[in-house]
Design an enzyme around this catalytic site. Structure first.
Site, PDB file in Angstrom:
ATOM      1  N   GLU A 144       0.884  -1.355  -0.078  1.00 22.58           N
ATOM      2  CA  GLU A 144       0.038  -0.054  -0.115  1.00 22.58           C
ATOM      3  C   GLU A 144       1.016   1.333  -0.017  1.00 22.58           C
ATOM      4  O   GLU A 144       1.945   1.096   0.624  1.00 22.58           O
ATOM      5  CB  GLU A 144      -0.886   0.186   1.333  1.00 22.58           C
ATOM      6  CG  GLU A 144      -1.799  -0.984   1.530  1.00 22.58           C
ATOM      7  CD  GLU A 144      -1.395  -2.116   2.249  1.00 22.58           C
ATOM      8  OE1 GLU A 144      -0.484  -1.976   3.204  1.00 22.58           O
ATOM      9  OE2 GLU A 144      -2.197  -3.022   2.407  1.00 22.58           O
TER      10      GLU A 144
ATOM     11  N   TYR B 282       7.553   1.882  -7.719  1.00 22.57           N
ATOM     12  CA  TYR B 282       6.835   0.642  -7.979  1.00 22.57           C
ATOM     13  C   TYR B 282       6.224   0.366  -9.417  1.00 22.57           C
ATOM     14  O   TYR B 282       6.740  -0.708  -9.668  1.00 22.57           O
ATOM     15  CB  TYR B 282       5.497   0.604  -7.027  1.00 22.57           C
ATOM     16  CG  TYR B 282       5.939   0.871  -5.325  1.00 22.57           C
ATOM     17  CD1 TYR B 282       7.185   0.437  -4.875  1.00 22.57           C
ATOM     18  CD2 TYR B 282       5.214   1.550  -4.668  1.00 22.57           C
ATOM     19  CE1 TYR B 282       7.499   0.796  -3.575  1.00 22.57           C
ATOM     20  CE2 TYR B 282       5.701   2.144  -3.268  1.00 22.57           C
ATOM     21  CZ  TYR B 282       6.703   1.369  -2.918  1.00 22.57           C
ATOM     22  OH  TYR B 282       7.096   1.703  -1.471  1.00 22.57           O
TER      23      TYR B 282
HETATM   24  N1  COA Z   1      10.028  12.130  -7.740  1.00 26.24           N
HETATM   25  C1  COA Z   1       9.595  11.290  -8.828  1.00 26.24           C
HETATM   26  N2  COA Z   1      10.075  10.210  -9.199  1.00 26.24           N
HETATM   27  C2  COA Z   1      11.115   9.726  -8.375  1.00 26.24           C
HETATM   28  C3  COA Z   1      11.530  10.476  -7.055  1.00 26.24           C
HETATM   29  C4  COA Z   1      10.631  11.669  -7.096  1.00 26.24           C
HETATM   30  N3  COA Z   1      11.215  12.598  -5.934  1.00 26.24           N
HETATM   31  N4  COA Z   1      12.432   9.808  -6.506  1.00 26.24           N
HETATM   32  C5  COA Z   1      12.701   8.586  -7.077  1.00 26.24           C
HETATM   33  N5  COA Z   1      12.036   8.553  -8.132  1.00 26.24           N
HETATM   34  C6  COA Z   1      11.929   7.599  -9.405  1.00 26.24           C
HETATM   35  C7  COA Z   1      13.319   7.740  -9.795  1.00 26.24           C
HETATM   36  O1  COA Z   1      13.267   8.727 -10.821  1.00 26.24           O
HETATM   37  C8  COA Z   1      13.347   6.395 -10.557  1.00 26.24           C
HETATM   38  O2  COA Z   1      12.903   6.267 -11.744  1.00 26.24           O
HETATM   39  P1  COA Z   1      13.636   6.683 -13.270  1.00 26.24           P
HETATM   40  O3  COA Z   1      14.654   5.546 -13.198  1.00 26.24           O
HETATM   41  O4  COA Z   1      12.519   6.327 -14.092  1.00 26.24           O
HETATM   42  O5  COA Z   1      14.042   8.049 -12.830  1.00 26.24           O
HETATM   43  C9  COA Z   1      12.601   5.328  -9.400  1.00 26.24           C
HETATM   44  O6  COA Z   1      11.838   6.354  -8.858  1.00 26.24           O
HETATM   45  C10 COA Z   1      13.616   4.832  -8.599  1.00 26.24           C
HETATM   46  O7  COA Z   1      14.620   5.806  -7.892  1.00 26.24           O
HETATM   47  P2  COA Z   1      15.327   5.388  -6.801  1.00 26.24           P
HETATM   48  O8  COA Z   1      16.674   6.224  -6.792  1.00 26.24           O
HETATM   49  O9  COA Z   1      15.750   3.811  -6.696  1.00 26.24           O
HETATM   50  O10 COA Z   1      14.618   5.613  -5.377  1.00 26.24           O
HETATM   51  P3  COA Z   1      15.215   6.213  -4.121  1.00 26.24           P
HETATM   52  O11 COA Z   1      16.391   5.339  -3.711  1.00 26.24           O
HETATM   53  O12 COA Z   1      15.237   7.840  -4.268  1.00 26.24           O
HETATM   54  O13 COA Z   1      13.990   5.806  -3.108  1.00 26.24           O
HETATM   55  C11 COA Z   1      11.919   6.155  -2.053  1.00 26.24           C
HETATM   56  C12 COA Z   1      12.812   5.837  -3.417  1.00 26.24           C
HETATM   57  C13 COA Z   1      10.151   6.316  -2.472  1.00 26.24           C
HETATM   58  C14 COA Z   1      12.032   4.726  -1.267  1.00 26.24           C
HETATM   59  C15 COA Z   1      12.499   7.271  -1.452  1.00 26.24           C
HETATM   60  O14 COA Z   1      12.017   8.707  -2.035  1.00 26.24           O
HETATM   61  C16 COA Z   1      12.106   7.486   0.097  1.00 26.24           C
HETATM   62  O15 COA Z   1      12.570   6.921   1.048  1.00 26.24           O
HETATM   63  N6  COA Z   1      10.866   7.966   0.196  1.00 26.24           N
HETATM   64  C17 COA Z   1      10.492   8.112   1.469  1.00 26.24           C
HETATM   65  C18 COA Z   1       9.697   7.047   1.988  1.00 26.24           C
HETATM   66  C19 COA Z   1       8.687   6.367   1.307  1.00 26.24           C
HETATM   67  O16 COA Z   1       7.887   7.166   0.633  1.00 26.24           O
HETATM   68  N7  COA Z   1       8.379   4.881   1.228  1.00 26.24           N
HETATM   69  C20 COA Z   1       7.506   4.428   0.455  1.00 26.24           C
HETATM   70  C21 COA Z   1       6.388   4.033   1.274  1.00 26.24           C
HETATM   71  S1  COA Z   1       4.908   3.263   0.360  1.00 26.24           S
END
Ligand code: COA
Length: 164
Positions: free
Chosen positions: A122, A134
């Site tokens: 979720e 995702y």
């Molecule tokens: N806006 C849009 N896309 C984003 C993004 C942002 N701020 N941050 C990452 N992405 C995209 C990346 O662009 C990448 O896609 P692409 O290759 O098409 O560009 C994809 O997501 C993977 O990115 P990645 O670098 O592996 O992600 P991350 O290490 O930055 O981690 C989260 C992503 C969601 C885990 C991180 O932002 C986070 O910790 N957020 C807070 C916790 C959270 O929301 N967890 C999920 C709860 S359901």
């Protein structure tokens, strides 16, 4: 995931991203994991919640690390041939570097060894970065759980990935 994600856009450069490793989460990691958890979610998991999860034979909890530093983590509970992704977060300073992608790829690899064939999670309707992540890794939106989240109240998008 029944938590809120706070926003943060800081970044830190790492010259060689291949030096970031992924391994199983250990008890010694929990202070750093919980620090990221508290920085990230309005309803963070407690250290004891992680500790209990590490003891469960049907759970897979991984960390991304650089030397002694924990940069992110991902957790999954297995129910028969399905995996429920309960946690994923990356330290605010290290987002946008592919760490969450590496964590997901590794959790899929461990899951394959255990016969998991489908994944669910979720996510807050407004959490565009996570929904983007995702979708990139094969999850599709499959419905809404209304008012699932608190602080602030928000619907959850239910996502499923079938097959590895
Ligand atoms: N806006 C849009 N896309 C984003 C993004 C942002 N701020 N941050 C990452 N992405 C995209 C990346 O662009 C990448 O896609 P692409 O290759 O098409 O560009 C994809 O997501 C993977 O990115 P990645 O670098 O592996 O992600 P991350 O290490 O930055 O981690 C989260 C992503 C969601 C885990 C991180 O932002 C986070 O910790 N957020 C807070 C916790 C959270 O929301 N967890 C999920 C709860 S359901």
């Amino acid at each position: 995931m029944n938590r809120d994600a706070k926003e943060n856009t800081n970044e830190k450069n790492i010259d060689n991203k291949d030096v970031i490793g992924i391994r199983k989460m250990l008890l010694k990691d929990l202070p750093q994991v919980c620090e990221i958890e508290r920085q990230t979610f309005s309803v963070p998991w407690s250290e004891s919640a992680f500790e209990e999860s590490l003891k469960l034979p049907h759970a897979i909890f991984l960390v991304a690390y650089l030397g002694e530093q924990i940069l992110g983590y991902c957790g999954l509970y297995q129910v028969f041939n399905e995996g429920d992704i309960t946690n994923i977060a990356v330290s605010p300073d290290y987002r946008g570097m592919g760490i969450a992608g590496k964590l997901l790829e590794t959790v899929f690899a461990y899951s394959a060894e255990r016969g998991i064939e489908a994944f669910t999670l979720e996510v807050r309707e407004s959490n565009a970065p996570a929904i983007h992540l995702y979708s990139k890794y094969g999850f599709e939106q499959a419905g809404l759980r209304k008012n699932f989240y608190e602080k602030p109240k928000e619907h959850a998008v239910i996502m499923w990935k079938r097959g590895l």
